[in-house]
Design an enzyme around this catalytic site. Structure first.
Site, PDB file in Angstrom:
ATOM      1  N   GLU A 209       0.841  -1.188   0.000  1.00  0.00           N
ATOM      2  CA  GLU A 209       0.000   0.000   0.000  1.00  0.00           C
ATOM      3  C   GLU A 209       0.877   1.240   0.000  1.00  0.00           C
ATOM      4  OE1 GLU A 209      -2.160  -0.354   3.630  1.00  0.00           O
ATOM      5  OE2 GLU A 209      -3.582  -1.834   2.850  1.00  0.00           O
ATOM      6  N   HIS A 248      -5.419   1.434   6.789  1.00  0.00           N
ATOM      7  CA  HIS A 248      -4.567   0.861   7.825  1.00  0.00           C
ATOM      8  C   HIS A 248      -3.806   1.948   8.543  1.00  0.00           C
ATOM      9  CE1 HIS A 248      -4.515  -3.221   5.574  1.00  0.00           C
ATOM     10  NE2 HIS A 248      -5.436  -3.208   6.503  1.00  0.00           N
TER      11      HIS A 248
END
Length: 293
Positions: A209, A248
Protein backbone atom coordinates in the site's frame (compact mmCIF):
# COMPACT_ATOMS: atom_id res chain seq x y z
CA UNK A 1 7.24 -28.28 3.42
CA UNK A 2 5.18 -25.13 3.91
CA UNK A 3 5.61 -21.72 5.50
CA UNK A 4 4.51 -21.06 9.10
CA UNK A 5 1.49 -23.42 9.23
CA UNK A 6 0.67 -26.85 7.83
CA UNK A 7 -1.36 -29.98 8.53
CA UNK A 8 0.91 -30.83 11.47
CA UNK A 9 0.53 -27.47 13.22
CA UNK A 10 -1.14 -27.79 16.62
CA UNK A 11 -3.26 -24.68 16.97
CA UNK A 12 -4.81 -23.09 20.04
CA UNK A 13 -7.22 -20.15 20.02
CA UNK A 14 -6.74 -17.38 22.58
CA UNK A 15 -10.11 -15.78 23.20
CA UNK A 16 -11.63 -19.13 22.25
CA UNK A 17 -15.12 -18.74 23.76
CA UNK A 18 -15.77 -15.15 22.66
CA UNK A 19 -17.96 -14.36 19.65
CA UNK A 20 -15.10 -13.79 17.18
CA UNK A 21 -12.96 -16.61 18.52
CA UNK A 22 -15.88 -19.04 18.42
CA UNK A 23 -16.96 -18.16 14.90
CA UNK A 24 -13.54 -18.31 13.30
CA UNK A 25 -12.38 -21.33 15.31
CA UNK A 26 -15.39 -23.21 13.97
CA UNK A 27 -14.47 -22.18 10.43
CA UNK A 28 -10.87 -23.32 10.96
CA UNK A 29 -11.98 -26.67 12.35
CA UNK A 30 -14.34 -27.21 9.42
CA UNK A 31 -11.51 -26.39 7.01
CA UNK A 32 -9.44 -29.17 8.58
CA UNK A 33 -7.03 -27.13 10.66
CA UNK A 34 -5.65 -29.08 13.62
CA UNK A 35 -7.20 -26.95 16.39
CA UNK A 36 -6.30 -28.72 19.63
CA UNK A 37 -7.98 -26.39 22.12
CA UNK A 38 -8.37 -22.86 23.29
CA UNK A 39 -7.73 -20.45 26.12
CA UNK A 40 -10.25 -18.40 28.09
CA UNK A 41 -9.28 -17.45 31.65
CA UNK A 42 -11.72 -18.79 34.27
CA UNK A 43 -13.23 -21.33 31.84
CA UNK A 44 -10.48 -23.92 32.07
CA UNK A 45 -11.74 -27.50 32.33
CA UNK A 46 -14.73 -26.93 30.11
CA UNK A 47 -15.25 -27.92 26.47
CA UNK A 48 -16.08 -25.62 23.56
CA UNK A 49 -16.69 -26.64 19.93
CA UNK A 50 -15.67 -30.13 20.98
CA UNK A 51 -12.22 -28.93 22.10
CA UNK A 52 -10.78 -28.46 25.60
CA UNK A 53 -10.62 -25.00 27.16
CA UNK A 54 -7.67 -23.97 29.34
CA UNK A 55 -7.12 -21.08 31.74
CA UNK A 56 -3.63 -20.28 30.41
CA UNK A 57 -1.54 -20.86 27.31
CA UNK A 58 0.99 -22.70 29.47
CA UNK A 59 -1.70 -25.19 30.51
CA UNK A 60 -2.77 -25.62 26.88
CA UNK A 61 0.77 -26.27 25.68
CA UNK A 62 1.44 -28.79 28.44
CA UNK A 63 -1.75 -30.69 27.66
CA UNK A 64 -1.77 -30.56 23.86
CA UNK A 65 1.75 -29.81 22.66
CA UNK A 66 0.44 -26.73 20.83
CA UNK A 67 3.00 -24.83 18.75
CA UNK A 68 0.78 -22.23 17.06
CA UNK A 69 -1.66 -19.72 18.48
CA UNK A 70 -4.27 -17.41 16.98
CA UNK A 71 -5.37 -14.44 19.08
CA UNK A 72 -8.90 -12.97 19.24
CA UNK A 73 -8.36 -10.97 22.43
CA UNK A 74 -9.60 -7.35 22.91
CA UNK A 75 -6.95 -4.69 22.09
CA UNK A 76 -6.27 -3.70 25.70
CA UNK A 77 -5.25 -7.25 26.59
CA UNK A 78 -3.85 -8.52 23.27
CA UNK A 79 -0.19 -7.62 23.82
CA UNK A 80 -0.22 -9.53 27.10
CA UNK A 81 -1.78 -12.47 25.25
CA UNK A 82 1.03 -12.33 22.66
CA UNK A 83 3.70 -12.35 25.36
CA UNK A 84 1.92 -15.11 27.28
CA UNK A 85 1.98 -17.29 24.16
CA UNK A 86 5.71 -16.69 23.67
CA UNK A 87 6.40 -17.44 27.33
CA UNK A 88 4.61 -20.77 26.97
CA UNK A 89 6.81 -21.79 24.04
CA UNK A 90 4.44 -21.08 21.14
CA UNK A 91 6.56 -20.50 18.02
CA UNK A 92 3.99 -19.03 15.59
CA UNK A 93 1.67 -16.36 17.00
CA UNK A 94 -1.00 -15.01 14.66
CA UNK A 95 -2.80 -11.95 15.99
CA UNK A 96 -6.09 -10.95 14.40
CA UNK A 97 -6.88 -8.20 16.91
CA UNK A 98 -6.89 -4.68 15.45
CA UNK A 99 -5.90 -1.48 17.22
CA UNK A 100 -3.53 -2.77 19.91
CA UNK A 101 -2.03 0.33 21.63
CA UNK A 102 1.33 1.21 20.09
CA UNK A 103 3.00 1.43 23.49
CA UNK A 104 1.90 -2.15 24.19
CA UNK A 105 3.30 -3.42 20.89
CA UNK A 106 6.57 -1.57 21.49
CA UNK A 107 6.98 -3.86 24.49
CA UNK A 108 5.56 -7.06 23.00
CA UNK A 109 7.49 -7.13 19.72
CA UNK A 110 11.04 -7.19 21.15
CA UNK A 111 9.87 -9.46 23.97
CA UNK A 112 8.71 -12.27 21.70
CA UNK A 113 11.73 -11.83 19.44
CA UNK A 114 13.92 -12.73 22.40
CA UNK A 115 11.77 -15.83 22.88
CA UNK A 116 12.39 -16.96 19.29
CA UNK A 117 8.73 -16.73 18.26
CA UNK A 118 7.34 -15.46 14.96
CA UNK A 119 4.51 -12.94 15.19
CA UNK A 120 2.13 -12.38 12.27
CA UNK A 121 -0.07 -9.29 12.70
CA UNK A 122 -1.67 -7.69 14.56
CA UNK A 123 -4.64 -6.53 12.49
CA UNK A 124 -4.12 -9.29 9.94
CA UNK A 125 -6.25 -11.95 8.18
CA UNK A 126 -3.86 -14.72 9.21
CA UNK A 127 -1.98 -17.42 7.31
CA UNK A 128 -3.25 -20.22 5.09
CA UNK A 129 -1.55 -23.20 3.50
CA UNK A 130 -4.36 -24.42 1.21
CA UNK A 131 -5.59 -27.92 1.88
CA UNK A 132 -3.60 -28.13 5.12
CA UNK A 133 -4.29 -25.34 7.59
CA UNK A 134 -6.20 -22.08 7.78
CA UNK A 135 -5.16 -20.07 10.81
CA UNK A 136 -7.08 -16.85 10.41
CA UNK A 137 -10.26 -15.30 9.05
CA UNK A 138 -9.77 -15.76 5.32
CA UNK A 139 -12.40 -17.59 3.23
CA UNK A 140 -10.75 -20.94 2.65
CA UNK A 141 -12.65 -21.79 -0.55
CA UNK A 142 -10.85 -18.98 -2.43
CA UNK A 143 -7.44 -20.62 -1.99
CA UNK A 144 -6.44 -23.37 -4.38
CA UNK A 145 -3.34 -25.48 -3.72
CA UNK A 146 -0.31 -24.56 -5.81
CA UNK A 147 3.18 -23.11 -5.77
CA UNK A 148 2.72 -19.33 -5.63
CA UNK A 149 3.27 -17.64 -2.29
CA UNK A 150 1.41 -14.47 -1.33
CA UNK A 151 2.50 -11.70 1.03
CA UNK A 152 -0.02 -8.94 1.59
CA UNK A 153 -0.71 -6.01 3.88
CA UNK A 154 -4.38 -6.06 2.83
CA UNK A 155 -6.72 -8.87 3.78
CA UNK A 156 -9.18 -8.18 0.97
CA UNK A 157 -6.43 -8.04 -1.65
CA UNK A 158 -5.02 -11.30 -0.34
CA UNK A 159 -8.29 -12.97 -1.29
CA UNK A 160 -8.41 -11.14 -4.63
CA UNK A 161 -4.86 -12.21 -5.49
CA UNK A 162 -5.64 -15.82 -4.61
CA UNK A 163 -8.72 -15.74 -6.83
CA UNK A 164 -6.81 -14.24 -9.76
CA UNK A 165 -3.99 -16.75 -9.39
CA UNK A 166 -6.50 -19.61 -9.41
CA UNK A 167 -8.20 -18.21 -12.50
CA UNK A 168 -4.80 -18.21 -14.20
CA UNK A 169 -4.57 -21.95 -13.60
CA UNK A 170 -2.07 -21.59 -10.78
CA UNK A 171 -2.46 -21.98 -7.03
CA UNK A 172 -1.17 -20.92 -3.62
CA UNK A 173 1.57 -22.52 -1.52
CA UNK A 174 1.10 -20.27 1.52
CA UNK A 175 -0.56 -16.86 1.85
CA UNK A 176 0.59 -14.54 4.64
CA UNK A 177 -1.41 -11.49 5.67
CA UNK A 178 1.21 -9.46 7.54
CA UNK A 179 -1.20 -6.94 9.09
CA UNK A 180 -1.88 -3.24 8.97
CA UNK A 181 -1.32 -1.83 12.46
CA UNK A 182 1.57 0.64 13.02
CA UNK A 183 3.76 -2.03 14.64
CA UNK A 184 3.57 -5.56 13.24
CA UNK A 185 5.64 -8.62 13.97
CA UNK A 186 6.73 -9.63 10.47
CA UNK A 187 7.61 -7.20 7.69
CA UNK A 188 7.05 -7.69 3.97
CA UNK A 189 10.73 -8.47 3.50
CA UNK A 190 10.74 -11.07 6.28
CA UNK A 191 7.64 -12.77 4.87
CA UNK A 192 9.10 -12.75 1.35
CA UNK A 193 12.28 -14.28 2.72
CA UNK A 194 10.31 -17.18 4.23
CA UNK A 195 8.73 -17.90 0.85
CA UNK A 196 12.03 -17.51 -1.02
CA UNK A 197 13.46 -20.24 1.20
CA UNK A 198 10.48 -22.57 0.75
CA UNK A 199 11.23 -25.30 -1.85
CA UNK A 200 7.51 -25.69 -2.56
CA UNK A 201 7.07 -22.05 -3.56
CA UNK A 202 8.08 -21.21 -7.14
CA UNK A 203 7.00 -17.56 -7.29
CA UNK A 204 5.70 -14.80 -5.02
CA UNK A 205 2.99 -12.14 -5.11
CA UNK A 206 3.82 -9.09 -2.98
CA UNK A 207 0.91 -6.73 -2.27
CA UNK A 208 1.52 -3.41 -0.56
CA UNK A 209 0.00 0.00 0.00
CA UNK A 210 0.99 3.64 -0.21
CA UNK A 211 2.88 4.73 2.89
CA UNK A 212 5.85 3.23 4.67
CA UNK A 213 8.91 1.53 3.20
CA UNK A 214 8.10 -2.18 3.54
CA UNK A 215 7.77 -2.84 -0.19
CA UNK A 216 10.90 -0.88 -1.13
CA UNK A 217 12.89 -2.71 1.53
CA UNK A 218 11.64 -6.07 0.24
CA UNK A 219 12.30 -5.19 -3.41
CA UNK A 220 15.91 -4.23 -2.71
CA UNK A 221 16.45 -7.41 -0.67
CA UNK A 222 15.04 -9.52 -3.52
CA UNK A 223 17.51 -8.06 -6.02
CA UNK A 224 20.44 -8.22 -3.60
CA UNK A 225 19.74 -11.92 -3.19
CA UNK A 226 19.69 -12.67 -6.90
CA UNK A 227 16.00 -12.53 -7.85
CA UNK A 228 15.85 -16.28 -7.21
CA UNK A 229 12.12 -16.55 -7.88
CA UNK A 230 9.75 -14.40 -9.97
CA UNK A 231 7.96 -11.78 -7.87
CA UNK A 232 4.83 -9.92 -8.96
CA UNK A 233 4.08 -6.72 -7.07
CA UNK A 234 0.96 -4.61 -6.70
CA UNK A 235 0.53 -1.36 -4.77
CA UNK A 236 -2.92 -0.31 -3.55
CA UNK A 237 -3.85 3.35 -3.40
CA UNK A 238 -2.45 4.41 -6.77
CA UNK A 239 -5.21 7.00 -7.28
CA UNK A 240 -4.99 8.53 -3.80
CA UNK A 241 -4.15 12.28 -3.71
CA UNK A 242 -0.71 13.17 -2.31
CA UNK A 243 -0.64 13.16 1.48
CA UNK A 244 -3.50 10.70 1.89
CA UNK A 245 -3.14 7.39 3.67
CA UNK A 246 -4.84 4.01 3.38
CA UNK A 247 -7.28 2.77 6.00
CA UNK A 248 -4.57 0.86 7.82
CA UNK A 249 -3.11 2.86 10.66
CA UNK A 250 0.43 2.00 9.65
CA UNK A 251 0.11 3.05 6.02
CA UNK A 252 0.87 6.73 6.43
CA UNK A 253 2.37 8.68 3.54
CA UNK A 254 5.54 10.22 4.83
CA UNK A 255 7.64 11.27 1.83
CA UNK A 256 8.34 11.09 -1.87
CA UNK A 257 9.32 7.41 -1.72
CA UNK A 258 6.03 6.47 -0.05
CA UNK A 259 3.83 7.16 -3.07
CA UNK A 260 2.46 4.42 -5.30
CA UNK A 261 4.51 5.77 -8.23
CA UNK A 262 7.74 5.63 -6.24
CA UNK A 263 7.08 2.13 -4.97
CA UNK A 264 6.24 0.87 -8.44
CA UNK A 265 9.44 2.44 -9.80
CA UNK A 266 11.52 0.85 -7.05
CA UNK A 267 9.97 -2.56 -7.69
CA UNK A 268 10.65 -2.34 -11.42
CA UNK A 269 14.24 -1.18 -10.79
CA UNK A 270 14.77 -4.29 -8.69
CA UNK A 271 13.46 -6.80 -11.22
CA UNK A 272 9.93 -7.24 -9.90
CA UNK A 273 7.02 -7.68 -12.31
CA UNK A 274 4.30 -5.12 -11.62
CA UNK A 275 0.53 -5.58 -11.93
CA UNK A 276 -1.31 -2.32 -12.57
CA UNK A 277 -4.54 -3.61 -10.99
CA UNK A 278 -5.58 -6.55 -8.78
CA UNK A 279 -7.30 -8.11 -11.77
CA UNK A 280 -3.97 -8.39 -13.60
CA UNK A 281 -2.11 -10.28 -10.86
CA UNK A 282 -2.85 -13.77 -12.21
CA UNK A 283 -2.07 -12.82 -15.81
CA UNK A 284 1.22 -11.13 -14.89
CA UNK A 285 2.21 -14.09 -12.70
CA UNK A 286 1.48 -16.54 -15.52
CA UNK A 287 3.71 -14.51 -17.86
CA UNK A 288 6.45 -14.36 -15.22
CA UNK A 289 6.36 -18.15 -14.95
CA UNK A 290 6.10 -18.63 -18.71
CA UNK A 291 2.78 -20.47 -18.61
CA UNK A 292 -0.52 -19.85 -20.37
CA UNK A 293 -3.09 -18.08 -18.20
Amino acid sequence: MSVLVNKNSKVIVQGFTGNEGSFHAQQMIEYGTNVVGGVTPSKGGSTHLGKPVFNTVEDAVKATGADTSIIFVPPAFAADAIMEAADAGIKVIITITEGIPVKDMMKAKPYIKKKGATLIGPNCPGVITPGEAKVGIMPGFVFRQGRVGVVSKSGTLTYEAADQISKAGLGISTAIGIGGDPIIGTSTKEAVQLLMEDPETDAIVMIGEIGGNYEAEAAKWIKENGNKKPVVGFIAGQTAPPGRRMGHAGAIVGGKDDTAEAKIRIMKENGIYVAESPGEIGEVMAKALGVDA
